[in-house]
Enzyme design. Structure first.
Site, short mmCIF file in Angstrom:
data_model
loop_
_atom_site.label_atom_id
_atom_site.label_comp_id
_atom_site.label_asym_id
_atom_site.label_seq_id
_atom_site.Cartn_x
_atom_site.Cartn_y
_atom_site.Cartn_z
N CYS A 95 62.93 73.57 63.03
CA CYS A 95 62.73 72.31 62.30
C CYS A 95 63.79 72.28 61.22
O CYS A 95 63.65 72.96 60.21
CB CYS A 95 61.33 72.23 61.71
N CYS B 257 62.47 70.52 57.71
CA CYS B 257 61.54 71.23 56.84
C CYS B 257 61.11 72.52 57.54
O CYS B 257 61.92 73.42 57.70
CB CYS B 257 60.35 70.36 56.44
N SER B 258 59.86 72.61 57.97
CA SER B 258 59.43 73.84 58.64
C SER B 258 58.27 73.56 59.59
O SER B 258 57.33 74.34 59.68
CB SER B 258 59.03 74.89 57.61
N CYS B 259 58.33 72.43 60.29
CA CYS B 259 57.27 72.07 61.23
C CYS B 259 57.06 73.17 62.26
O CYS B 259 58.01 73.71 62.81
CB CYS B 259 57.62 70.75 61.93
#
Lengths: 103, 217
Positions: B120, B123-125
């Protein structure tokens, strides 16, 4: 009704946008092809500000050729791809001509 | 009065404490900001007072072993695998794993011809509903920026050398779909039970930076 179908060549709109959106800058202006349709989703661009995200937007998994995208920075084999989730409002039809994805 | 200092807002506190907070821990600026936002959202009734804790508890209750159960079932039951690929949400529910929040799950099947890697960049999905919280490296700027440009190099650093005959597909998870990689079943596991197979499915293999472990000879 989704505007694009798998296999369609699409160009990511190269718009600047200061507010919340989910289109990474590294694919803006680049040409890819629709890999899969991922259904209708609330629009994150309004959802992020407390609205209901309606109308929902079609989401696509768009394939970009690694070599086209990165040029010499990519040293892997031809055929490797990057798949990115892109909402329909960021896509326009691209000509079928091979432009190396840089148009 | 709570023990941390707030910067940037000066609303009155009602003498509440943050449960479990240690007084001798110096909070980062970002941590203070998050706590302040959480308090404001609760005060304004946007979220319930215990809602954040409930979500933290839920995510803490999940771990890569849960994902491994799903993968091992798909390896041993072709019909389940079909259902998992066609309707992941329903297939996860069969094993007792509801998805929380608005995010849905998609499953990417690795084969002899195709290897998927998930990142991702925005962000950090991550499929937290199934795998729990992401590892720190998944959230790092280094991984997020390099996985899209040099996926094979990144995977080599994780100990995985994907052959040139295999197509690498990097998936940048920028929307509300969360991606789970279905790794290939290792050879030499034909006679193994589902429980034995679960132990071979690593977190890294479900993100794509690794493959499932080979059985111990």
């Amino acid at each position: 009704m989704a505007r694009f179908q798998p296999g369609d060549r699409v160009k990511v709109i190269a718009a600047e946008m200061a507010t919340h959106h989910r289109t990474p800058s590294y694919i803006k202006g680049r040409v890819g092809r629709v890999h899969a349709l991922s259904g209708l989703w609330p629009n994150p661009e309004t959802l992020a500000y407390g609205a209901d995200g309606k109308p929902e937007r079609d989401l696509y998994l768009v394939a970009f050729d690694m070599k086209d995208l990165w040029g010499e920075r990519f040293d892997g084999p031809a055929g490797d791809v990057l798949l990115v989730d892109v909402y329909e409002q960021w896509l326009e039809a691209a000509e079928a001509s091979a432009d190396g994805g840089k148009a | 009065m709570s023990t941390h200092t707030h910067q940037g807002h000066d609303h009155a506190h009602d003498g509440h404490e943050h449960e479990g907070m240690l007084e001798d821990v110096e909070l980062s600026e970002r941590a203070r900001r998050v706590l302040a936002m959480e308090e404001l959202l609760a005060e304004k009734g946007v979220i319930g007072a215990s809602e954040v804790q409930r979500l933290i508890d839920f995510q803490g209750a999940r771990s890569p072993v849960d994902g491994a159960r799903v993968v091992a079932r798909a390896w041993t039951d072709p019909d389940y695998k079909r259902r998992l690929l066609a309707d992941p949400e329903a297939a996860l529910l069969e094993l007792g794993y509801p998805l929380v929040g608005s995010a849905k799950l998609a499953v990417l099947e690795n084969t002899d011809a195709v290897h998927h890697l998930v990142v991702c960049t925005l962000c950090s999905c991550y499929p937290t509903s199934l795998l729990g919280l992401p590892p720190d490296w998944y959230k790092s700027f280094a991984y997020r920026s390099r996985a899209v440009v040099d996926p094979r190099g990144v995977m080599r650093e994780f100990g995985l050398d994907v052959g040139d005959g295999v197509e690498v597909r990097v998936v940048d998870s920028t929307a509300d779909l969360r991606y789970l990689v279905l790794p290939q079943r290792p050879t030499g596991t034909e006679g193994m039970s589902e429980d034995e197979l679960i132990a071979l499915v690593t977190r890294d293999s479900m993100v794509g930076v690794g493959v499932a472990l080979a059985p111990v000879a």
